[in-house]
Motif scaffolding. Structure first.
Motif, PDB file in Angstrom:
ATOM      1  N   ASP A   1       0.837  -1.193   0.000  1.00  0.00           N
ATOM      2  CA  ASP A   1       0.000   0.000   0.000  1.00  0.00           C
ATOM      3  C   ASP A   1       0.876   1.248   0.000  1.00  0.00           C
ATOM      4  OD1 ASP A   1      -2.266  -1.573   0.111  1.00  0.00           O
ATOM      5  OD2 ASP A   1      -2.641  -1.225   2.242  1.00  0.00           O
ATOM      6  N   LEU A   2       0.289   2.371  -0.373  1.00  0.00           N
ATOM      7  CA  LEU A   2       0.982   3.656  -0.293  1.00  0.00           C
ATOM      8  C   LEU A   2       1.271   3.974   1.173  1.00  0.00           C
ATOM      9  CD1 LEU A   2      -1.285   5.647  -2.782  1.00  0.00           C
ATOM     10  CD2 LEU A   2       1.002   4.735  -3.234  1.00  0.00           C
ATOM     11  N   PRO A   3       2.324   4.739   1.472  1.00  0.00           N
ATOM     12  CA  PRO A   3       2.621   5.085   2.865  1.00  0.00           C
ATOM     13  C   PRO A   3       1.498   5.895   3.519  1.00  0.00           C
ATOM     14  CG  PRO A   3       4.340   5.943   1.390  1.00  0.00           C
ATOM     15  CD  PRO A   3       3.313   5.254   0.542  1.00  0.00           C
ATOM     16  N   HIS A   4       0.769   6.678   2.715  1.00  0.00           N
ATOM     17  CA  HIS A   4      -0.385   7.453   3.173  1.00  0.00           C
ATOM     18  C   HIS A   4      -1.506   7.214   2.171  1.00  0.00           C
ATOM     19  CE1 HIS A   4       2.132   9.855   5.901  1.00  0.00           C
ATOM     20  NE2 HIS A   4       2.997   9.931   4.911  1.00  0.00           N
ATOM     21  N   VAL A   5      -2.725   6.996   2.634  1.00  0.00           N
ATOM     22  CA  VAL A   5      -3.861   6.896   1.721  1.00  0.00           C
ATOM     23  C   VAL A   5      -3.970   8.227   0.992  1.00  0.00           C
ATOM     24  CG1 VAL A   5      -6.367   6.700   1.579  1.00  0.00           C
ATOM     25  CG2 VAL A   5      -5.089   5.195   3.098  1.00  0.00           C
TER      26      VAL A   5
END
Length: 87
Positions: free
Chosen positions: A28-32
């Protein structure tokens, strides 16, 4: 003077940062992201915040206003992708 200093962040924007994205089928991305910016068009395969996988065709210099948790490598031909985040 920083106009963002005392501003309450909102999902409607503006984003506080644009982070380069390396598409990955497992991470996943480090931050949505509250959206994506795409420099060179093509197809972007994403996993939305709801967990759905979508493939979206985009033009050069597109902004995609959709919550994204992952940009998949498989199925993504667009490049220069940046995650718009509230960090």
């Amino acid at each position: 003077m920083n106009p963002f200093e005392n501003r309450i962040q909102a999902l409607s924007g503006p984003a506080s940062d644009a982070l380069p994205v390396i598409p990955d089928d497992a991470a996943d991305l480090p931050h949505v992201a509250i959206g994506l910016y795409v420099e060179t068009g093509g197809t972007v395969s994403i996993q939305t915040v709801t967990g759905a996988t979508r493939s979206i065709a985009v033009a050069d210099f597109s902004v995609m206003p959709i919550g994204v948790r992952r940009v998949n490598a498989t199925g993504t031909s667009a490049s220069g992708i940046h995650a718009l985040v509230l960090a």
